[in-house]
Structures are given as structure tokens and as C-alpha cells.
Design an enzyme around this catalytic site. Structure first.
Site, PDB file in Angstrom:
ATOM      1  CG  ASN A  91      -1.471   1.341   1.579  1.00 59.77           C
ATOM      2  OD1 ASN A  91      -2.345   1.859   0.899  1.00 59.77           O
ATOM      3  ND2 ASN A  91      -0.941   1.953   2.636  1.00 59.77           N
ATOM      4  CG  ASN A  95       0.938  11.997  -7.299  1.00 60.79           C
ATOM      5  OD1 ASN A  95       1.948  12.235  -7.962  1.00 60.79           O
ATOM      6  ND2 ASN A  95      -0.284  12.152  -7.765  1.00 60.79           N
ATOM      7  CB  SER A 141      -2.939   5.701  -8.315  1.00 61.88           C
ATOM      8  OG  SER A 141      -3.484   6.965  -8.703  1.00 61.88           O
ATOM      9  CE  LYS A 142      -7.545  10.527 -10.919  1.00 63.54           C
ATOM     10  NZ  LYS A 142      -6.432  11.038 -10.140  1.00 63.54           N
ATOM     11  CD  GLN A 148      -1.916  13.917 -10.468  1.00 65.94           C
ATOM     12  OE1 GLN A 148      -0.775  13.963 -10.000  1.00 65.94           O
ATOM     13  NE2 GLN A 148      -2.945  13.500  -9.771  1.00 65.94           N
ATOM     14  CE1 TYR A 154       1.378   7.619  -6.381  1.00 65.86           C
ATOM     15  CE2 TYR A 154      -0.061   8.603  -8.030  1.00 65.86           C
ATOM     16  CZ  TYR A 154       0.103   7.944  -6.827  1.00 65.86           C
ATOM     17  OH  TYR A 154      -0.989   7.627  -6.058  1.00 65.86           O
ATOM     18  CE  LYS A 158       0.333   4.346  -6.621  1.00 65.00           C
ATOM     19  NZ  LYS A 158       0.269   3.452  -5.457  1.00 65.00           N
ATOM     20  CB  ALA A 185     -10.097   8.080  -8.256  1.00 63.31           C
TER      21      ALA A 185
HETATM   22  P1  NAP Z   1      -0.933   8.516   3.417  1.00 67.59           P
HETATM   23  O1  NAP Z   1      -2.120   9.135   4.029  1.00 67.59           O
HETATM   24  O2  NAP Z   1       0.287   9.360   3.208  1.00 67.59           O
HETATM   25  O3  NAP Z   1      -0.502   7.207   4.215  1.00 67.59           O
HETATM   26  C1  NAP Z   1       0.569   6.427   3.716  1.00 67.59           C
HETATM   27  C2  NAP Z   1       1.377   5.835   4.849  1.00 67.59           C
HETATM   28  O4  NAP Z   1       2.489   5.117   4.257  1.00 67.59           O
HETATM   29  C3  NAP Z   1       2.007   6.906   5.741  1.00 67.59           C
HETATM   30  O5  NAP Z   1       2.074   6.443   7.073  1.00 67.59           O
HETATM   31  C4  NAP Z   1       3.396   7.060   5.127  1.00 67.59           C
HETATM   32  O6  NAP Z   1       4.352   7.600   6.016  1.00 67.59           O
HETATM   33  C5  NAP Z   1       3.707   5.611   4.782  1.00 67.59           C
HETATM   34  N1  NAP Z   1       4.768   5.520   3.780  1.00 67.59           N
HETATM   35  C6  NAP Z   1       4.789   6.092   2.552  1.00 67.59           C
HETATM   36  N2  NAP Z   1       5.925   5.803   1.917  1.00 67.59           N
HETATM   37  C7  NAP Z   1       6.661   5.024   2.770  1.00 67.59           C
HETATM   38  C8  NAP Z   1       7.934   4.421   2.695  1.00 67.59           C
HETATM   39  N3  NAP Z   1       8.724   4.594   1.638  1.00 67.59           N
HETATM   40  N4  NAP Z   1       8.358   3.693   3.737  1.00 67.59           N
HETATM   41  C9  NAP Z   1       7.588   3.532   4.833  1.00 67.59           C
HETATM   42  N5  NAP Z   1       6.380   4.086   4.976  1.00 67.59           N
HETATM   43  C10 NAP Z   1       5.914   4.837   3.949  1.00 67.59           C
HETATM   44  O7  NAP Z   1      -1.321   7.936   1.929  1.00 67.59           O
HETATM   45  P2  NAP Z   1      -2.713   7.361   1.376  1.00 67.59           P
HETATM   46  O8  NAP Z   1      -3.451   8.483   0.723  1.00 67.59           O
HETATM   47  O9  NAP Z   1      -3.384   6.513   2.378  1.00 67.59           O
HETATM   48  O10 NAP Z   1      -2.174   6.452   0.165  1.00 67.59           O
HETATM   49  C11 NAP Z   1      -1.987   5.056   0.303  1.00 67.59           C
HETATM   50  C12 NAP Z   1      -1.858   4.440  -1.081  1.00 67.59           C
HETATM   51  O11 NAP Z   1      -3.007   4.768  -1.871  1.00 67.59           O
HETATM   52  C13 NAP Z   1      -0.637   4.935  -1.874  1.00 67.59           C
HETATM   53  O12 NAP Z   1      -0.076   3.862  -2.607  1.00 67.59           O
HETATM   54  C14 NAP Z   1      -1.238   5.956  -2.831  1.00 67.59           C
HETATM   55  O13 NAP Z   1      -0.494   6.087  -4.026  1.00 67.59           O
HETATM   56  C15 NAP Z   1      -2.594   5.314  -3.107  1.00 67.59           C
HETATM   57  N6  NAP Z   1      -3.583   6.289  -3.613  1.00 67.59           N
HETATM   58  C16 NAP Z   1      -4.208   7.160  -2.764  1.00 67.59           C
HETATM   59  C17 NAP Z   1      -5.139   8.053  -3.286  1.00 67.59           C
HETATM   60  C18 NAP Z   1      -5.912   8.980  -2.413  1.00 67.59           C
HETATM   61  O14 NAP Z   1      -6.848   9.627  -2.919  1.00 67.59           O
HETATM   62  N7  NAP Z   1      -5.600   9.110  -1.127  1.00 67.59           N
HETATM   63  C19 NAP Z   1      -5.394   8.081  -4.661  1.00 67.59           C
HETATM   64  C20 NAP Z   1      -4.732   7.199  -5.484  1.00 67.59           C
HETATM   65  C21 NAP Z   1      -3.828   6.291  -4.960  1.00 67.59           C
HETATM   66  P3  NAP Z   1       4.573   9.232   6.014  1.00 67.59           P
HETATM   67  O15 NAP Z   1       3.358   9.826   6.636  1.00 67.59           O
HETATM   68  O16 NAP Z   1       5.821   9.393   6.788  1.00 67.59           O
HETATM   69  O17 NAP Z   1       4.707   9.634   4.556  1.00 67.59           O
END
Ligand code: NAP
Length: 272
Positions: A91, A95, A141-142, A148, A154, A158, A185
């Protein structure tokens, strides 16, 4: 519906915040043992060590996944603590806006943040997943489908995750291991909040995005995302593999007539 996850052992990367935290909490609530691999500890809901009930079924492995030795350590510590691996949820990601002008070093670094550790986790866990006839759920991710702009690393990561989902589904099918991807998304998480906070008017930016999401004109919730992941991680989806599933309120695929501001509904009336 009983998901039959009691006693299953799951590894979740990036489980301290956002979507990953939602997945960790839902798996724990379903009776699974969960290993969270993150660079910061979760300070939510007893995962900080304050809930004694979680001391036997929750393990935090600290580290930055761009250092792939952390991935190997996570697998080793999971086996030492719980003796097996049934579920891997890849997970963690960000981005990070490494676009065409950012240069090769930034592009490679973005792949390390978003793609390489997905492979590393699956590589180190594969033997154990084969043994348990387990499963992998990759969060994508979308952006890999829509683009984008300004985020080559990124988008490539993805896209790679979708490719690896199908590739691993084929490679691991003979061992009964299922592999699927869930693509958000617009899900409201700390990451998203940070992105909008950097804009001149975060509230207006949020409202503008919400207008484009056909189902309910709202962001997807973390729980909605986690529910799909946990279902795919359970035996209730026992004949589902190689699937790339969008949990996005119709944002990515539905008719643009539904998504443009002031678009039309199926009856031709203007939407609100
Ligand atoms: P988030 O709120 O930033 O949570 C991600 C967690 O993963 C945070 O605790 C972060 O730590 C940790 N993390 C990130 N990179 C890391 C690394 N290299 N090593 C260890 N820990 C790491 O992100 P989220 O929005 O939940 O996103 C989760 C996934 O969903 C990602 O793959 C993202 O690309 C995907 N996604 C999300 C959305 C959206 O709308 N939210 C849309 C498309 C895709 P830190 O806080 O220290 O960074």
C-alpha cells in the site's frame, strides 16, 4: 458475512495512516494478526501500544521501504512472531511529482518510493504465500490510466503495479495464490489533505474535486477502500484473481456527462 479471517496473518505496508491504517484496523477487527511496516508508528486507536488486547496480534516494523532490506526484515519478523504469512497488502506510496523535467535521479527515486518495494515485499513473501495458499492485494492509482501531468515516476509505478498484479496472478495461480489490485482515485486521507493544504484555497479545491465524482459528489472514504481490500484478502473472494478494481465512486470511468460541472443526469436534467 463472516470473512473467516480469524488467525490469518497479514502484512500491510504504510499502515500507520490513511488507507493503510484503515486496512490494518479492519483486518484486526476481523480477527487477523497484522504486521504494519511504516516509517512512522501509528498513533491511532491503541496501535501506539496502549491497548493490551493488541499486544498479541499486532506488530509494528519500523523502516523506510525505499531501503529494501526493510522488506526482508518485515518478512523475517512476521515469521518469527506469527509463524506464517497469509496476506500481503502492498500500500505505501506517494504522488511525488517527479515529472519529465525532474531528471533521471528523481524518476528512479520515485520508482523506489512507489514500485520497487512492492516487488521486494512480494519476492520475500512469495514462498510463504505459496505455502499458505495466500493472497496479495496491491494498492494502485487511477493516475496510471488517466495520467495527471508532472508525475512520471508515480504514473510509471502505478502502471507497473497493474502489470505486476496480472503477472503475479498468472505466476502464482498454480500454487492457489490470488493477486488483485484496488485503485483509489479520490480518497480522503492525510496525504490528500496535505496536497490540498498547499493550494491557495484548499476548501474550494476540495469542493471542485467533489463535484467531479458521480456517486454522491464526495470523496471515497478510507473504510470504503479498506472494505474492498479486506474482502479481496478473504476466502469470500476465493475465485477472484488478476483483477484491477476501482473504488472511486465512478470517477475514472463513467460518462463525462456525469462528471463535468453542471453535467446531465441519465434523464437529461442538469445535475446539482
Ligand atoms: P498517506 O495518508 O500518506 O498514508 C501512507 C502511509 O504510508 C504513511 O504512514 C506514510 O508515512 C507511509 N509511507 C509512505 N511511503 C513510505 C515508505 N517509503 N516507507 C515507509 N512508509 C511509507 O497515503 P494514502 O493516501 O493513504 O495512500 C496510500 C496508497 O493509496 C498509496 O499507494 C497511494 O499512491 C494510493 N492512492 C491514494 C489516493 C488517495 O486519494 N488518497 C489516490 C490514489 C492512490 P509518512 O506519513 O511518513 O509519509
Amino acid at each position: 458475512m463472516n470473512l473467516d479471517l480469524q488467525g490469518k496473518v497479514a502484512i500491510v505496508t504504510g499502515g500507520s495512516k490513511g488507507i493503510g491504517l484503515g486496512i490494518v484496523q479492519m483486518l484486526l477487527a476481523e480477527g487477523a494478526c497484522v504486521v504494519n511496516v511504516d516509517r512512522s508508528p501509528a498513533d491511532a486507536c491503541g496501535l501506539d501500544g496502549s491497548d493490551p488486547a493488541l499486544q498479541t496480534n499486532y506488530l509494528f516494523v519500523h523502516g523506510d521501504l525505499t531501503d529494501v532490506s526493510v522488506c526482508e526484515t518485515a518478512v523475517v519478523r512476521t515469521l518469527e512472531t506469527f509463524g506464517k504469512i497469509d496476506i500481503l497488502v502492498n500500500n505505501a506510496g506517494v504522488n511525488d511529482g517527479a515529472g519529465l523535467d525532474a531528471g533521471l535521479a528523481a524518476f528512479v527515486q520515485s520508482l523506489q518510493r512507489n514500485l520497487i518495494h512492492y516487488y521486494a515485499m512480494a519476492h520475500y513473501a512469495a514462498e510463504h504465500l505459496r505455502r499458505s495458499r495466500g493472497c496479495i492485494v496491491n494498492i494502485g492509482s487511477k493516475v496510471c490510466e488517466t495520467g495527471q501531468g508532472g508525475t512520471s515516476g508515480y504514473a510509471a509505478s502505478k502502471g507497473g503495479i497493474n502489470g505486476l498484479t496480472r503477472e503475479w496472478a498468472v505466476e502464482l495461480a498454480p500454487a492457489g495464490v490470488r493477486v488483485n489490485a484496488v485503485l483509489p482515485a479520490e480518497t480522503w486521507t492525510p496525504l490528500y489533505e496535505r496536497c490540498l493544504a498547499a493550494m491557495p484555497d484548499p476548501q474550494a479545491a476540495r469542493a471542485a474535486i467533489e463535484k467531479l465524482i458521480p456517486l454522491g459528489r464526495r470523496f471515497t472514504t478510507i473504510e470504503e477502500l479498506a472494505s474492498m481490500v479486506v474482502f479481496l484478502a478473504s476466502a469470500r473472494s476465493s475465485h477472484t484473481t488478476g483483477q484491477i478494481i476501482y473504488v472511486d465512486g465512478g470517477y475514472t470511468h463513467l460518462d463525462r456527462k456525469c462528471t463535468v460541472d453542471g453535467g446531465v443526469s441519465e434523464f437529461g436534467a442538469a445535475t446539482t
